[in-house]
Design a protein around this motif. Sequence first.
Motif, mmCIF file in Angstrom:
data_model
loop_
_atom_site.group_PDB
_atom_site.id
_atom_site.type_symbol
_atom_site.label_atom_id
_atom_site.label_comp_id
_atom_site.label_asym_id
_atom_site.label_seq_id
_atom_site.Cartn_x
_atom_site.Cartn_y
_atom_site.Cartn_z
ATOM 1 N N GLY A 65 0.679 -1.345 0.008
ATOM 2 C CA GLY A 65 0.064 0.032 -0.172
ATOM 3 C C GLY A 65 0.751 1.290 0.006
ATOM 4 N N ALA A 66 2.157 1.305 -0.447
ATOM 5 C CA ALA A 66 2.744 2.381 -0.532
ATOM 6 C C ALA A 66 3.014 3.063 -1.673
ATOM 7 C CB ALA A 66 4.445 1.911 -0.071
ATOM 8 N N ARG A 67 3.286 4.313 -1.957
ATOM 9 C CA ARG A 67 3.475 5.059 -3.123
ATOM 10 C C ARG A 67 4.891 4.944 -3.459
ATOM 11 N NH1 ARG A 67 1.489 8.596 -6.514
ATOM 12 N NH2 ARG A 67 2.757 10.272 -7.466
ATOM 13 N N VAL A 68 5.316 4.386 -4.544
ATOM 14 C CA VAL A 68 6.552 3.966 -4.950
ATOM 15 C C VAL A 68 7.365 4.814 -5.894
ATOM 16 C CG1 VAL A 68 8.276 2.224 -6.011
ATOM 17 C CG2 VAL A 68 5.903 1.569 -4.385
ATOM 18 N N TYR A 69 8.508 5.466 -5.566
ATOM 19 C CA TYR A 69 9.293 6.184 -6.539
ATOM 20 C C TYR A 69 10.458 5.167 -6.766
ATOM 21 C CZ TYR A 69 6.761 10.366 -4.474
ATOM 22 O OH TYR A 69 5.753 11.135 -4.248
ATOM 23 N N ALA A 70 11.111 5.177 -8.008
ATOM 24 C CA ALA A 70 12.098 4.831 -8.324
ATOM 25 C C ALA A 70 12.748 5.202 -9.203
ATOM 26 C CB ALA A 70 11.548 3.215 -9.278
ATOM 27 N N LEU A 71 14.253 4.953 -9.383
ATOM 28 C CA LEU A 71 15.429 5.515 -10.032
ATOM 29 C C LEU A 71 15.924 4.304 -11.225
ATOM 30 C CD1 LEU A 71 17.457 7.249 -7.706
ATOM 31 C CD2 LEU A 71 15.573 8.185 -8.961
#
Length: 343
Positions: free
Chosen positions: A191-197
Amino acid sequence: MKALCFYEHGDLDVLRYDDVPKPEPGPGEVLVRVRATALNHLDIFVRRGWPGLDLDMPHWGGSDVAGEIAKVGEGVSDWKVGQRVVVDPGITTREDEFVRRGEHSLSPGYVILGEDRRGGHAEFVAVPARNLMEMPGGWDFPEAAAPLLVSLTAWRMLIHRAKLRAGESVLVIGAGGGVNSMTIQLAKLAGARVYALTSTEEKVEKARDLGADVVLNYRQEPRWSRSIYRLTNKRGVDVVVDNVGQATLPQSMRAVARGGRIVIVGNTSGPHAEIDTRYIFGKQISLIGSTMGNQQDFRDVTNLLWNGRLRPVVDQVMHLSEGKRAFEILESGAKFGKIVLKV
């Protein structure tokens, strides 16, 4: 039997596809005919060696194993020859205070298949029977082998060590890595908001396909911590997953929110990072180490795979005899997900 082995520590040139003695299962062990085995950065570190690592030579890596039971050792009654299985790569060799608390991977007696003992980059491997889990129908060996170590690592890291909660935000540094391709999926499932590089536009799209909400190309945005700060309304993210280390930790400490957590599961760019301690006490950051997990963790996260809640991320499948070329691809970073070797 054949194995992708080395007789001395070093770079790629020490790898050999060679004949080695076939193992025999001891009491409480089984012999697995390896059908597929995946590559990990751990294999590279072990091949290169480090002070204090004392291995019987030749040695071969391989923590991820899917195959069939070829023989059972004395005292093994729950498994039969021919059953299709995967192997929990974390092996407990003694009972101590950590094992009794369920913290197996903290125990000095905890060893990893392919690191402290010969692994699955061979035609056969002997493992404790308690480390087996049956493969369900409908799965082939390469897709079953690919996610084992990385799923276990991501599960313990996010759920037990970082204690990720629904509604929080996570930054995953290097979306194309094996652990991180599973971390994106697990963070979304939690249930997290995910940022990725990641490093290319192709990998940006693949990270989005895994569920990442926002993906940045760090080659186009080298000061990505500023971008994360801006995208989160100058707040930062609750959890940063950093298994790169030396090259990224300073920016990770800028990108994490006040009271946030940075979880460290590796150091692909080098082990020695410069830390500005003002960030630690000024923002009250927690730096959290994590590795592997216990046998129940392995079963919990693998059941999520079997049930379709997570999916393996396979870049390509090659033959064991092509292992040197496979490691060239892994070390170059020119892949997304896992490289799997068929045996």
